[in-house]
Design a protein around this motif. Structure first.
Motif, PDB file in Angstrom:
ATOM      1  N   CYS A  27       0.681  -1.267   0.021  1.00  0.00           N
ATOM      2  CA  CYS A  27       0.101  -0.040  -0.024  1.00  0.00           C
ATOM      3  C   CYS A  27       0.866   1.337   0.079  1.00  0.00           C
ATOM      4  CB  CYS A  27      -0.868   0.033   1.204  1.00  0.00           C
ATOM      5  SG  CYS A  27      -1.927  -1.400   1.267  1.00  0.00           S
ATOM      6  N   ASP A  30      -1.260   5.544   2.322  1.00  0.00           N
ATOM      7  CA  ASP A  30      -2.721   5.242   2.613  1.00  0.00           C
ATOM      8  C   ASP A  30      -3.764   5.829   1.939  1.00  0.00           C
ATOM      9  OD1 ASP A  30      -2.092   4.546   5.282  1.00  0.00           O
ATOM     10  OD2 ASP A  30      -1.689   6.567   5.944  1.00  0.00           O
ATOM     11  N   THR A  31      -3.153   5.735   0.371  1.00  0.00           N
ATOM     12  CA  THR A  31      -4.032   6.239  -0.829  1.00  0.00           C
ATOM     13  C   THR A  31      -4.775   4.806  -1.403  1.00  0.00           C
ATOM     14  OG1 THR A  31      -2.680   8.246  -0.916  1.00  0.00           O
ATOM     15  CG2 THR A  31      -4.119   7.683  -2.614  1.00  0.00           C
ATOM     16  N   CYS A  33      -3.676   0.398  -2.663  1.00  0.00           N
ATOM     17  CA  CYS A  33      -2.825  -0.651  -2.520  1.00  0.00           C
ATOM     18  C   CYS A  33      -2.952  -1.613  -4.020  1.00  0.00           C
ATOM     19  CB  CYS A  33      -3.317  -1.553  -1.626  1.00  0.00           C
ATOM     20  SG  CYS A  33      -3.782  -1.144   0.076  1.00  0.00           S
ATOM     21  N   LEU A  50      -7.968   3.424  -1.163  1.00  0.00           N
ATOM     22  CA  LEU A  50      -8.128   3.547   0.388  1.00  0.00           C
ATOM     23  C   LEU A  50      -9.004   4.806   0.640  1.00  0.00           C
ATOM     24  CD1 LEU A  50      -4.784   2.238   1.600  1.00  0.00           C
ATOM     25  CD2 LEU A  50      -6.903   0.980   1.355  1.00  0.00           C
TER      26      LEU A  50
END
Ligand SMILES: [Zn+2]
Length: 284
Positions: A27, A30-31, A33, A50
């Motif tokens: 990933c 945090d945007t 994966c 995400l």
């Protein structure tokens, strides 16, 4: 009078995938994966978002003893926490080892977004003031090739949403402005995603000058922050632009029109003053 801020957001990553099990994932910020599933004679590669907004990804691959079922590089836009199969890699000779490696670039925005026709923007400040456009579309100082506007606003002027949408990015931690190239990535700003997938960026806000948070739904005319002079800037102003992305992840700014008092619906001109029509509502 200068543009600034984190105008581009490109990640360039290289990952060497040697799958030890049937599933693998990595990933990024945090945007999104990248996920892979080994089905024996093939590997299915998925992208999973995400976040609630659009991200455009460009993925290229180096393959050893594998063949992709799609042309490379592949460009996708992924949105709203969706997961989809990007491509399948077939193993050419199952008796031999195989591997793949990918290069990834991405940027917030949707390369397929098209500005809705006929949308008119409201001036991003309050009533009762005439505001000078210090630099207009393709301005020679810093707007080469850009449909961007600089409004000369004193520091601390309330900045209002020119169009409704959802806040997708807020930076407000920077304190200073100047014309050193290092300042280009040190502007505070708010980005608002519109329903058509285009994004407005309000740049050079003062330190801690955002009054909104990521995820907030904003109405036209609502207070979103306070103007300032942070980042690459010669003096207090608000830089405003609306953009979508090209397939190569470069930004494509859009020649929008504004509703103005006295002049009606216009493309704003450098060197002229504009006022908000008194009939327009503002809130907060
Ligand atoms: Zn500008």
């Amino acid at each position: 009078m200068l543009t600034g801020g984190k105008m581009l957001h490109i990640g360039l990553l290289i990952a060497l995938l040697s799958m030890s099990g049937p599933e693998w994932s990595e990933c990024y910020e945090d945007t999104f994966c990248i996920e892979a599933e080994d089905a024996g004679n093939r590997v299915d590669v998925y992208v999973r978002s995400l976040v609630d907004w659009d991200v455009t990804l460009s993925m290229d691959m180096e393959l050893a003893n594998m063949q992709a079922d799609q042309q490379l590089p592949q460009v996708h836009s992924v949105s709203s926490q969706q997961r989809f199969k990007a491509l399948t890699l077939k193993v050419k000779d199952i008796s031999r080892s195989w591997s793949f490696r990918y290069d990834l670039k991405w940027m917030t925005g949707d390369f397929k977004a098209r500005h809705a026709p006929g949308v008119v923007y409201e001036l991003p400040f309050g009533h009762g003031v005439d505001v000078l456009v210090g630099q207009g579309f393709h301005g020679t100082e810093t707007h080469h090739g850009k449909y961007a506007i600089d409004f000369d606003l004193p520091e601390g002027t309330p900045v209002r949403a020119a169009r409704e949408g959802v806040v997708i990015d807020v930076v407000e931690g920077y304190k200073k402005g100047g014309v050193h190239p290092a300042m280009k990535i040190r502007a505070n700003y708010v980005k608002i995603r519109h329903e058509d997938g285009t994004i407005a960026q309000y740049v050079h806000l003062r330190h801690l000058g955002a009054e909104v948070a990521v995820g907030d739904r904003i109405r036209t005319g609502e207070l979103i922050g306070y103007s300032g002079n942070t980042g690459f800037s010669t003096g207090p102003h608000l830089h405003f632009e609306v953009f979508s992305l090209n397939k190569d992840l470069t930004r494509r700014t859009i020649p929008i029109t504004f509703q103005t008092a006295r002049r009606g619906v216009v493309h704003l001109q450098e060197g002229l003053y504009y006022r908000r029509p008194s009939s327009q509502l503002t809130s907060r």
